[in-house]
Design an enzyme around this catalytic site. Sequence first.
Site, PDB file in Angstrom:
ATOM      1  N   TYR A  95       0.770  -1.363   0.060  1.00  0.00           N
ATOM      2  CA  TYR A  95      -0.116   0.155  -0.042  1.00  0.00           C
ATOM      3  C   TYR A  95       0.852   1.217   0.016  1.00  0.00           C
ATOM      4  O   TYR A  95       0.647   2.128   0.838  1.00  0.00           O
ATOM      5  CB  TYR A  95      -0.960   0.003   1.214  1.00  0.00           C
ATOM      6  CG  TYR A  95      -1.444  -1.264   1.466  1.00  0.00           C
ATOM      7  CD1 TYR A  95      -2.587  -1.777   0.629  1.00  0.00           C
ATOM      8  CD2 TYR A  95      -1.039  -2.155   2.340  1.00  0.00           C
ATOM      9  CE1 TYR A  95      -3.227  -3.145   0.771  1.00  0.00           C
ATOM     10  CE2 TYR A  95      -1.801  -3.542   2.750  1.00  0.00           C
ATOM     11  CZ  TYR A  95      -2.818  -3.869   1.708  1.00  0.00           C
ATOM     12  OH  TYR A  95      -3.468  -5.108   1.546  1.00  0.00           O
TER      13      TYR A  95
ATOM     14  N   TYR B 175     -12.871  -7.441   5.486  1.00  0.00           N
ATOM     15  CA  TYR B 175     -11.601  -7.458   4.664  1.00  0.00           C
ATOM     16  C   TYR B 175     -11.128  -8.916   4.233  1.00  0.00           C
ATOM     17  O   TYR B 175     -11.156  -9.750   5.305  1.00  0.00           O
ATOM     18  CB  TYR B 175     -10.500  -6.607   5.291  1.00  0.00           C
ATOM     19  CG  TYR B 175      -9.076  -6.699   4.677  1.00  0.00           C
ATOM     20  CD1 TYR B 175      -8.924  -6.217   3.461  1.00  0.00           C
ATOM     21  CD2 TYR B 175      -8.363  -7.783   4.882  1.00  0.00           C
ATOM     22  CE1 TYR B 175      -7.786  -6.135   2.602  1.00  0.00           C
ATOM     23  CE2 TYR B 175      -7.098  -8.019   4.131  1.00  0.00           C
ATOM     24  CZ  TYR B 175      -6.835  -7.039   3.168  1.00  0.00           C
ATOM     25  OH  TYR B 175      -5.684  -7.172   2.241  1.00  0.00           O
TER      26      TYR B 175
ATOM     27  N   ASP C  26     -13.675 -16.707   6.742  1.00  0.00           N
ATOM     28  CA  ASP C  26     -12.502 -16.272   6.574  1.00  0.00           C
ATOM     29  C   ASP C  26     -11.642 -16.290   7.918  1.00  0.00           C
ATOM     30  O   ASP C  26     -11.641 -15.167   8.384  1.00  0.00           O
ATOM     31  CB  ASP C  26     -12.314 -14.945   5.708  1.00  0.00           C
ATOM     32  CG  ASP C  26     -10.546 -14.425   5.430  1.00  0.00           C
ATOM     33  OD1 ASP C  26      -9.882 -15.102   6.115  1.00  0.00           O
ATOM     34  OD2 ASP C  26     -10.887 -13.408   4.954  1.00  0.00           O
TER      35      ASP C  26
ATOM     36  N   LYS D 263      -1.926 -17.202   6.629  1.00  0.00           N
ATOM     37  CA  LYS D 263      -0.682 -16.474   7.505  1.00  0.00           C
ATOM     38  C   LYS D 263      -0.258 -17.452   8.646  1.00  0.00           C
ATOM     39  O   LYS D 263       0.865 -17.821   8.462  1.00  0.00           O
ATOM     40  CB  LYS D 263      -1.669 -15.405   8.557  1.00  0.00           C
ATOM     41  CG  LYS D 263      -2.327 -14.430   7.561  1.00  0.00           C
ATOM     42  CD  LYS D 263      -2.956 -13.149   8.420  1.00  0.00           C
ATOM     43  CE  LYS D 263      -3.304 -12.154   7.659  1.00  0.00           C
ATOM     44  NZ  LYS D 263      -2.423 -11.005   7.238  1.00  0.00           N
TER      45      LYS D 263
HETATM   46  N1  PMP Z   1      -8.158 -12.250   4.648  1.00  0.00           N
HETATM   47  C1  PMP Z   1      -8.036 -11.708   6.101  1.00  0.00           C
HETATM   48  C2  PMP Z   1      -9.258 -11.647   7.073  1.00  0.00           C
HETATM   49  C3  PMP Z   1      -6.879 -11.018   6.068  1.00  0.00           C
HETATM   50  O1  PMP Z   1      -6.767 -10.470   7.124  1.00  0.00           O
HETATM   51  C4  PMP Z   1      -5.905 -11.154   5.007  1.00  0.00           C
HETATM   52  C5  PMP Z   1      -4.636 -10.345   5.142  1.00  0.00           C
HETATM   53  N2  PMP Z   1      -4.300  -9.261   5.684  1.00  0.00           N
HETATM   54  C6  PMP Z   1      -6.390 -12.049   3.820  1.00  0.00           C
HETATM   55  C7  PMP Z   1      -7.462 -12.447   3.704  1.00  0.00           C
HETATM   56  C8  PMP Z   1      -5.345 -11.881   2.937  1.00  0.00           C
HETATM   57  O2  PMP Z   1      -4.255 -12.717   3.088  1.00  0.00           O
HETATM   58  P1  PMP Z   1      -2.948 -12.405   2.058  1.00  0.00           P
HETATM   59  O3  PMP Z   1      -2.275 -10.960   2.338  1.00  0.00           O
HETATM   60  O4  PMP Z   1      -2.085 -13.420   2.521  1.00  0.00           O
HETATM   61  O5  PMP Z   1      -2.990 -12.533   0.634  1.00  0.00           O
END
Ligand code: PMP
Length: 430
Positions: free
Chosen positions: A17, A144, A245, A274
Site C-alpha cells: 500500500y 476485509y 475467512d 498467515k
Molecule cells: N483475509 C483476511 C481476514 C486477512 O486479514 C488477510 C490479510 N491481511 C487476507 C484475507 C489476505 O491474505 P494475504 O495477505 O495472505 O493475501
Amino acid sequence: MQADDLAFDKRHIWHPYASMTHPLPTYPVVSADGYELILRDGRRLVDGMSSWWAAIHGYNHPVINQAIKHQISRMSHVMFGGITHPPAIELCRRLVTLMPSGLECVFLADSGSVAVEVAIKMALQYWQASGHPRYEFLALRHGYHGDTCGAMAVCDPDNSMHSIYQGYLPSNRFIEAPKRSFREAWKPGDETSLSALFSDYHQKIAAVIMEPIVQGAGGMRFYHPEYLRIARALCDRYGILLIADEIATGFGRTGEWLACHHANITPDILCLGKALTGGTMTLSATLTIRRVAETISNSAVGCFMHGPTFMANPLACAAANASLSLLEDESWRQRVENIASQLSRELSPLINHPMVSDVRVLGAIGVVEIKQTVNIAQLQHWFVEHGVWIRPFGHLIYLIPPYIISSKALTILIDAISASLDEPENFFVS
Ligand code: PMP
C-alpha cells in the site's frame, strides 16, 4: 546491507500500500529472533505485530527451521498436478483432523487472498453444478478478505480499496457490520437486517463470507458470537454456503483454536493462511465439506478449475507441519490467555486517556482506538526510536504479538503505546 541499499529500495521497490514517489520510510531488518526484530545498526525491536498475524511462535524457531532444512535437502518444490508428496499429505491429514469435522476436502494455495479466491470459485462452481448458477455474495461492511480482485469484491466497498476499482469488480451485496460487540449483551432484533437480506435475496446468493468474530483490516472490530450463530442458522435455512475467512484469526489468536469456536459453528468453506506456516512461508488452505466437493466434481465440468504453479509447495508444507506440531500440546492456549489478561490489565486503563476513544482485548489481540488519525510515518518512527515494532493504521494502534512474547516484553510494547499518546506530533489533529 550496503550503504545505498535504502536509496535503491526507495527508488525501485514497492512496499505494501505504498507510493513510489512519496513512500513512507522503511526500516532495514537484517534478522529476527524470538519476539525481536534486529535492525541493521544492531538495535533490537520488540515485535508487536507477528508480521501481520503470522509469526505466532516468534522468529527463527529451531523446530520450524529444522523441518525446512530437512525438506530442502529432499526437494524444495515439485508440481502438484499428477504428483503428490509426503509433506502435503501430512499437512492435509493434520488439517482434516484439527479443523471442525466435516471440513474434509483441502485445497492448498499460495496466500490468503488466493484462499479467498478459491473459496469464491468453489461456491460459484457448486451452484453452477447444482444447475442453478448464482453470482452474488453476501459480505459484511468493515469486512476485509484480501487484495486480489475476487477478494476485493467482497471487502467493504467504501472502507477498503474496493471503491477505486469500481466498474471492474463484480458487485456483491453488503450488510451493515454487526453492531453488538463481543462482550455486550445480545439483544433480540440485532439480527433483523441480516435476516431481512436473507429473506429478500436468498435465491441469488451463492455464499455468505465473513471474518468470524474479528473484523481485522476493516477496523479491528470484535463482534458478538450470536451474530455468527444466526448467520449459520440462516445459511442452513436457505441452503446458502457459509465461508469463514479465518486467515487472520485461525490457530488460537482469539483465544479459541478458530474464531468460529466462540460461536460453536462450522462453516461450509474455511480459509486459512498467515499463521499456517508459523509465519515462515506463504501458504494457504481452503477446506470444504464433501457435499460441496462432490457436487463440483460430479458436474459436467468434472473438476475444480484452479491449480497454482506452487500449489502445496513442499517447503511451505513442511513448515506448516512443524508449526502445527508446536501447537499440538495446546500450550498456545495458556500463552494466549496470559497475553489476554496482561493486555486487559495494562492496556485497558488507556481508555482514560483523553486521546483514546476505545480499548478492546480479545485473546492475543489488543486494540487502542484513537480519537484522531494516526500519522503513520511519525508514530512508526517514534516507536522504532523507543525499541518497539508496532504498525498503526487509521485511528488504530494495535498489538498482535507472537504467542511466545515474555510478559516483560509485552509491558514494553504497552508502555510505548501509552507514552506515544502524550506526543501530539504523532497524530493528525482531527
Ligand atoms: N483475509 C483476511 C481476514 C486477512 O486479514 C488477510 C490479510 N491481511 C487476507 C484475507 C489476505 O491474505 P494475504 O495477505 O495472505 O493475501
